[in-house]
Design an enzyme around this catalytic site. Structure first.
Site, mmCIF file in Angstrom:
data_model
loop_
_atom_site.group_PDB
_atom_site.id
_atom_site.type_symbol
_atom_site.label_atom_id
_atom_site.label_comp_id
_atom_site.label_asym_id
_atom_site.label_seq_id
_atom_site.Cartn_x
_atom_site.Cartn_y
_atom_site.Cartn_z
ATOM 1 N N HIS A 1 -8.435 -3.278 -6.138
ATOM 2 C CA HIS A 1 -8.355 -3.401 -4.757
ATOM 3 C C HIS A 1 -9.557 -2.634 -4.096
ATOM 4 C CE1 HIS A 1 -6.973 -2.884 -0.628
ATOM 5 N NE2 HIS A 1 -6.337 -4.173 -0.791
ATOM 6 N N LYS B 1 0.794 -1.247 0.011
ATOM 7 C CA LYS B 1 0.045 -0.022 -0.073
ATOM 8 C C LYS B 1 0.855 1.258 -0.061
ATOM 9 C CE LYS B 1 -3.534 -2.492 2.608
ATOM 10 N NZ LYS B 1 -4.572 -2.688 2.961
HETATM 11 C C1 PEP Z 1 -4.943 -5.912 1.569
HETATM 12 O O1 PEP Z 1 -4.614 -4.676 1.541
HETATM 13 O O2 PEP Z 1 -4.910 -6.326 0.629
HETATM 14 C C2 PEP Z 1 -4.949 -6.446 2.969
HETATM 15 C C3 PEP Z 1 -5.556 -7.799 2.807
HETATM 16 O O3 PEP Z 1 -4.627 -5.885 4.076
HETATM 17 P P1 PEP Z 1 -4.503 -6.525 5.518
HETATM 18 O O4 PEP Z 1 -3.700 -7.856 5.316
HETATM 19 O O5 PEP Z 1 -3.829 -5.658 6.475
HETATM 20 O O6 PEP Z 1 -5.952 -6.875 6.219
#
Ligand code: PEP
Length: 252
Positions: free
Chosen positions: A95, A11
């Protein structure tokens, strides 16, 4: 037999030097790991530096988004060709954060998916319901909408190059994980949708990742589900040890 696939979605995190350090750590910890595809998805600015670290390793590079045009007057966008040029093999598309904050739609997901495939980039198409959808009994409806919208008009061969990431929005970054049973149920449903659109054989080959608060202590149980072929990992991918632990937990 589908090879498990674990992708770290970093991210909006890490400067170039931080990204290099994280990649070096992951590279060291997964160096002996075989039978799992390991992917890291840094920000655009760190792609080239991370690619330099992972060359000749068992780690692949992904971007977190792509635009569907290859050039032109689209200020701020990055094309599939540019991602390929910098060393990407995969690209995350649709996403839930992009759907929520950047007006991503099934139509744009489909355009991006097709553009990526045309450029020989493998899309990781994200799908997933909100908590209200699940509570209202609409999980399958949302999943059907996201999957059919994302893969619309793909050839069978193109479908085989895609990965689907099932990410219930209520589980992303919240610490709430879908139970292994909930994940398995939706993965089976996604496979059924692919089978209906293509064939059983194709559906059985497409890899479906689970994403949503995957951590070292819950990864093995989630990954042990027959239709869970790996994970898309956010928070826990920002530390080499926890990400490497999840990678190792995915070996079936
Ligand atoms: C993601 O950003 O795709 C995700 C699954 O985040 P997290 O593992 O922090 O929930």
């Amino acid at each position: 037999m589908r090879t498990p696939i674990i992708a770290g979605n970093w991210k909006l995190n890490n400067t170039i030097s931080e990204a290099i350090e994280l990649t070096q750590g992951i590279k060291r910890l997964v160096a002996d790991t075989t039978d799992v595809e390991v992917i890291v998805a840094p920000t655009f600015t760190a792609l080239a530096a991370v690619y330099a670290v992972i060359q000749e390793s068992n780690i692949c590079l992904a971007a977190q988004d792509v635009y569907w045009e290859n050039n032109g007057a689209f200020t701020g966008e990055i094309s599939p060709t540019m991602l390929k040029d910098v060393g990407c093999e995969y690209v995350i598309i649709g996403h839930s954060e992009r759907r929520q904050f950047f007006a991503e739609t099934n139509e744009s997901v489909n355009l991006k998916t097709k553009a990526a495939l045309t450029t020989d980039l493998k899309p990781i198409i994200c799908v997933g319901e909100h908590l209200e959808d699940r509570e209202a009994g609409n999980t399958e409806k949302i999943i059907e909408d996201h999957v059919s919208g994302g893969i619309k008009d793909l050839s069978a061969e193109q479908m085989l190059s895609c990965v689907i990431a099932y990410e219930p929005v209520w589980a992303i970054g919240t610490g709430k994980t879908a139970t292994p049973k909930q994940a398995q149920e939706v993965h089976v449903y996604i496979r059924q949708l692919i089978s209906e659109a293509y064939t059983d054989e194709i559906a059985n080959q497409v890899r479906i990742q689970y994403g949503g608060s995957v951590k070292p202590d819950n990864a093995a149980e989630l990954m042990s589900q027959p239709d869970v072929d790996g994970a898309l990992v956010g928070g826990a991918s920002l530390q080499a040890e926890s990400f490497a632990h999840i990678v190792k937990s995915s070996i079936k």
